[in-house]
Design a protein around this motif. Structure first.
Motif, PDB file in Angstrom:
ATOM      1  N   ILE A 177      25.244  65.789   5.957  1.00  0.00           N
ATOM      2  CA  ILE A 177      25.431  67.274   6.405  1.00  0.00           C
ATOM      3  C   ILE A 177      24.878  67.433   7.834  1.00  0.00           C
ATOM      4  N   SER A 178      23.828  66.618   8.170  1.00  0.00           N
ATOM      5  CA  SER A 178      23.283  66.739   9.589  1.00  0.00           C
ATOM      6  C   SER A 178      24.469  65.974  10.644  1.00  0.00           C
ATOM      7  N   LEU A 179      25.338  65.309  10.230  1.00  0.00           N
ATOM      8  CA  LEU A 179      26.309  64.593  10.956  1.00  0.00           C
ATOM      9  C   LEU A 179      27.575  65.669  11.145  1.00  0.00           C
ATOM     10  N   GLY A 180      27.663  66.624  10.593  1.00  0.00           N
ATOM     11  CA  GLY A 180      28.709  67.635  10.786  1.00  0.00           C
ATOM     12  C   GLY A 180      28.353  68.433  12.022  1.00  0.00           C
ATOM     13  N   MET A 181      29.154  68.000  13.068  1.00  0.00           N
ATOM     14  CA  MET A 181      28.899  68.759  14.413  1.00  0.00           C
ATOM     15  C   MET A 181      29.638  70.100  14.461  1.00  0.00           C
ATOM     16  N   TYR A 182      30.719  70.248  13.371  1.00  0.00           N
ATOM     17  CA  TYR A 182      31.250  71.769  13.614  1.00  0.00           C
ATOM     18  C   TYR A 182      31.236  72.287  12.350  1.00  0.00           C
ATOM     19  N   SER A 183      31.358  73.589  12.222  1.00  0.00           N
ATOM     20  CA  SER A 183      31.501  74.313  11.081  1.00  0.00           C
ATOM     21  C   SER A 183      32.932  74.162  10.762  1.00  0.00           C
ATOM     22  N   LEU A 184      33.087  73.951   9.242  1.00  0.00           N
ATOM     23  CA  LEU A 184      34.573  73.876   8.921  1.00  0.00           C
ATOM     24  C   LEU A 184      35.175  75.165   8.074  1.00  0.00           C
ATOM     25  N   ARG A 185      34.454  76.187   8.491  1.00  0.00           N
ATOM     26  CA  ARG A 185      34.813  77.416   8.068  1.00  0.00           C
ATOM     27  C   ARG A 185      36.205  77.663   8.077  1.00  0.00           C
ATOM     28  N   GLY A 186      36.801  78.208   7.141  1.00  0.00           N
ATOM     29  CA  GLY A 186      38.451  78.476   7.127  1.00  0.00           C
ATOM     30  C   GLY A 186      39.304  77.432   7.049  1.00  0.00           C
ATOM     31  N   LYS A 187      38.559  76.254   6.757  1.00  0.00           N
ATOM     32  CA  LYS A 187      39.406  74.991   6.405  1.00  0.00           C
ATOM     33  C   LYS A 187      39.858  74.976   5.132  1.00  0.00           C
ATOM     34  N   LYS A 188      40.816  74.510   4.703  1.00  0.00           N
ATOM     35  CA  LYS A 188      41.088  74.192   3.326  1.00  0.00           C
ATOM     36  C   LYS A 188      41.410  72.780   3.102  1.00  0.00           C
ATOM     37  N   ILE A 189      40.350  72.133   2.255  1.00  0.00           N
ATOM     38  CA  ILE A 189      40.253  70.686   2.204  1.00  0.00           C
ATOM     39  C   ILE A 189      40.474  70.155   0.891  1.00  0.00           C
ATOM     40  N   GLY A 190      41.213  69.315   0.670  1.00  0.00           N
ATOM     41  CA  GLY A 190      41.510  68.608  -0.539  1.00  0.00           C
ATOM     42  C   GLY A 190      40.500  67.453  -0.677  1.00  0.00           C
ATOM     43  N   LEU A 191      39.834  67.381  -1.948  1.00  0.00           N
ATOM     44  CA  LEU A 191      39.197  65.886  -2.169  1.00  0.00           C
ATOM     45  C   LEU A 191      39.379  65.388  -3.345  1.00  0.00           C
ATOM     46  N   ASP A 192      39.858  64.030  -3.274  1.00  0.00           N
ATOM     47  CA  ASP A 192      40.104  63.214  -4.614  1.00  0.00           C
ATOM     48  C   ASP A 192      38.951  62.077  -4.693  1.00  0.00           C
ATOM     49  N   CYS A 193      38.326  62.451  -5.669  1.00  0.00           N
ATOM     50  CA  CYS A 193      36.961  61.779  -5.929  1.00  0.00           C
ATOM     51  C   CYS A 193      37.161  60.506  -6.932  1.00  0.00           C
ATOM     52  N   ALA A 194      38.393  60.236  -7.402  1.00  0.00           N
ATOM     53  CA  ALA A 194      38.796  59.085  -8.136  1.00  0.00           C
ATOM     54  C   ALA A 194      38.077  58.960  -9.357  1.00  0.00           C
ATOM     55  N   ASN A 195      37.384  60.001  -9.650  1.00  0.00           N
ATOM     56  CA  ASN A 195      36.520  59.878 -10.717  1.00  0.00           C
ATOM     57  C   ASN A 195      35.301  58.911 -10.860  1.00  0.00           C
ATOM     58  N   GLY A 196      35.026  58.752  -9.520  1.00  0.00           N
ATOM     59  CA  GLY A 196      34.099  57.710  -9.247  1.00  0.00           C
ATOM     60  C   GLY A 196      32.827  58.546  -8.508  1.00  0.00           C
ATOM     61  N   SER A 197      32.183  57.626  -7.631  1.00  0.00           N
ATOM     62  CA  SER A 197      30.704  57.930  -7.136  1.00  0.00           C
ATOM     63  C   SER A 197      30.900  59.178  -6.266  1.00  0.00           C
ATOM     64  N   SER A 198      31.895  59.455  -5.676  1.00  0.00           N
ATOM     65  CA  SER A 198      31.696  60.616  -4.687  1.00  0.00           C
ATOM     66  C   SER A 198      31.996  62.037  -5.469  1.00  0.00           C
ATOM     67  N   TRP A 199      32.091  62.095  -6.737  1.00  0.00           N
ATOM     68  CA  TRP A 199      32.432  63.386  -7.357  1.00  0.00           C
ATOM     69  C   TRP A 199      31.074  64.238  -7.533  1.00  0.00           C
ATOM     70  N   SER A 200      30.012  63.642  -7.184  1.00  0.00           N
ATOM     71  CA  SER A 200      28.504  64.355  -7.256  1.00  0.00           C
ATOM     72  C   SER A 200      27.958  64.448  -5.962  1.00  0.00           C
ATOM     73  N   ILE A 201      28.816  64.296  -4.649  1.00  0.00           N
ATOM     74  CA  ILE A 201      28.256  64.321  -3.569  1.00  0.00           C
ATOM     75  C   ILE A 201      29.418  64.951  -2.602  1.00  0.00           C
ATOM     76  N   ALA A 202      30.791  64.658  -2.462  1.00  0.00           N
ATOM     77  CA  ALA A 202      31.570  65.066  -1.405  1.00  0.00           C
ATOM     78  C   ALA A 202      31.804  66.475  -1.260  1.00  0.00           C
ATOM     79  N   GLN A 203      31.879  67.088  -2.497  1.00  0.00           N
ATOM     80  CA  GLN A 203      31.998  68.403  -2.302  1.00  0.00           C
ATOM     81  C   GLN A 203      30.807  69.199  -1.823  1.00  0.00           C
ATOM     82  N   SER A 204      29.627  68.699  -2.201  1.00  0.00           N
ATOM     83  CA  SER A 204      28.563  69.518  -1.766  1.00  0.00           C
ATOM     84  C   SER A 204      28.419  69.396  -0.293  1.00  0.00           C
ATOM     85  N   VAL A 205      28.602  68.190   0.274  1.00  0.00           N
ATOM     86  CA  VAL A 205      28.613  68.051   1.804  1.00  0.00           C
ATOM     87  C   VAL A 205      29.662  68.964   2.408  1.00  0.00           C
ATOM     88  N   PHE A 206      30.845  69.113   1.988  1.00  0.00           N
ATOM     89  CA  PHE A 206      31.932  69.885   2.495  1.00  0.00           C
ATOM     90  C   PHE A 206      31.617  71.329   2.507  1.00  0.00           C
TER      91      PHE A 206
END
Length: 479
Positions: free
Chosen positions: A191-220
């Motif tokens: 989160i600290s590496l996010g230099m810009y607010s992503l407010r207003g952006k619609k972003i899809g995430l495919d977590c592959a039913n793997g490790s990112s499922w508990s992390i990626a959405q929280s960050v974005f």
């Protein structure tokens, strides 16, 4: 490559090629070996404590462990922990998490080494053990060789032969420590590496039913994005199944159907990322390296003016780099090889077509979620859609055929195959039309036959001819 460990760790079918006994012994070795290093380097002959190991204040080694969502990951985790604590190490468990998170915590929290239980993009019934050094990098070959020697019962180290390793006793026995806090620290770092607010952006995430499922959405979501997530319900057997970066078509449809700005697909342990632009077109690792490499050059941040690629990168990437005066090198396949070159030559970005992208200022390994954030940084800063940023790279049609063989070395060195591959490659390069690459997989019993050409018809024809030679010569498993 060794007997057990390939280019990306010890990998194979769980309880067939990689058993709980193997995991226990790997744990026994790591716990004992790093404890022995501490004892030998930490004490003078007179017994006075004088330990120089970074952050160490005791003899007991500290090892951090993460795992992906495969059913067998729990079995391997418990076996590793049993071996480690029996040898006198403290095992810190991050539970389900990503490979790059383990690498990050290993180097920043002063662990002796890190272990990730994963088979990356492989099907659920496979699993693996990746071992990282205290700097969060893939473990050196010498130490991996010692692990293999112990597995085979003929370990020789510190001037002595060991058929078996001593067990820790009394207060010397290690302990297992819940360390989910490590995963939370990693999320905070991203989160600290996010230099810009992503407010207003619609972003899809495919977590592959793997490790990112508990992390990626929280960050974005912490950065303000509206997230649309698929394949984030792991059940132990659905990791990578028609999901993630190896099945990008699902995310392509999802982005188009929901009119998203872009999408990101990860693999099982989230050390790789592929993107999909607003039109549903794939932005692979080559295009990602071009987009961010160009962005760095424009801002004077591309140290050495070089992007590190592998032999699998597309010819179209190099033509695009030539047009903007960016240099490039080609390493053997594997993010380990990419990082080695980067660290030796001071390069800031490198990676693979498959989506392993390394940003050496921020990480020591490929990191899929970090890659997503870096792409969004360019999108936000340049105020351009992903399709426009990727447009200068004209990808040459590429046909890749994975041939399952009996013996990788015999197949790769087959005289008829190598001769014909050389003839085709010479002709393609002479006409400026493409190239041929035949190589053995580092993790599976496969020969990968790849042909690039001006047309898919030509690439497919040559690739099928070469794959046919392997079958004709009786080298395939079904021959």
């Amino acid at each position: 490559m060794g007997k057990y460990f390939g280019t990306d760790g010890f990998r194979g079918e769980a309880n067939v090629d990689l058993t709980s006994d193997h995991a226990y012994k790997v744990g026994r070795f790591l716990g004992w070996y790093f404890g022995e290093l501490r004892r030998r380097e930490g004490y003078k002959d007179d017994g006075v404590f004088e330990y120089s190991w970074r952050g160490a204040d005791e003899k007991k080694p500290r090892i951090v462990i993460g795992k992906d969502t495969r059913r067998s990951s729990y079995m391997i985790e418990y076996a590793l922990i049993a071996g480690m604590v029996a040898s006198g190490a403290d095992a810190y468990t991050m539970h389900v998490t990503t490979t790059p998170s383990v690498a990050y915590i290993t180097r920043t929290e002063e662990f002796d080494c890190g272990v990730m239980i994963t088979a990356s993009h492989n099907p659920f019934y496979d699993n693996g053990i990746k071992v990282l050094n205290r700097n969060g990098q893939k473990m050196d070959e010498e130490t991996i060789g010692l692990i293999e020697d112990y597995l085979d019962g003929h370990l020789h180290v510190f001037g002595k032969d060991y058929k078996e390793l001593p067990f820790a006793e009394k207060e010397g026995i290690g302990r297992a420590v819940d360390y989910i806090a490590g995963r939370n620290r990693y999320i905070g770092y991203l989160i600290s590496l996010g230099m810009y607010s992503l407010r207003g952006k619609k972003i899809g995430l495919d977590c592959a039913n793997g490790s990112s499922w508990s992390i990626a959405q929280s960050v974005f979501e912490a950065l303000g994005a509206r997230t649309y997530v698929i394949n984030n319900e792991p059940d132990g057997t659905n990791i990578n199944r028609n999901a993630g970066s190896t099945h990008i078509e699902g995310l392509q449809k999802f982005v188009c159907d929901n009119h998203l700005d872009c999408g990101f697909a990860y693999d099982g342990d989230a050390d790789r990322c592929l993107a999909v632009d607003e039109n549903g077109d794939v932005v692979d690792g080559d295009k990602i390296m071009y987009i961010y490499g160009r962005y760095m050059k424009e801002r004077g941040k591309l140290l050495t003016n070089t992007v590190v690629t592998t032999v699998m990168s597309n010819y179209g990437l190099y033509k695009a780099f030539d047009e903007i005066d960016v240099d490039y090198v080609k390493t053997p396949v594997g993010d380990k090889n990419v990082y080695k070159y980067m660290s030796e030559h001071g390069c800031r970005i490198g990676g693979e077509q498959s989506g392993h992208i390394i940003f050496s200022k921020y990480a020591t390994t490929g990191d899929g979620i970090l890659t997503s954030l870096k792409l969004m940084q360019v999108v936000m800063d340049r105020k351009k859609p992903l399709s426009e940023l990727a447009a200068p790279v004209k990808i040459y049609p590429q046909k890749l055929i994975n041939v399952r063989v009996k013996d990788k070395e015999a197949a790769q060195n087959d005289e008829k195959l190598t001769q014909r591959a050389a003839e085709i490659n010479e002709q393609l390069e002479k006409d400026g039309q493409g190239r041929v690459l035949v190589r053995a997989s580092g993790t599976e019993p496969l020969i990968r036959v790849m042909v690039e050409a001006e047309s898919m018809e030509m690439a497919s024809s040559y690739a099928e001819e070469l794959a046919g030679i392997l079958k004709e010569r009786g080298l395939t498993q079904d021959a």
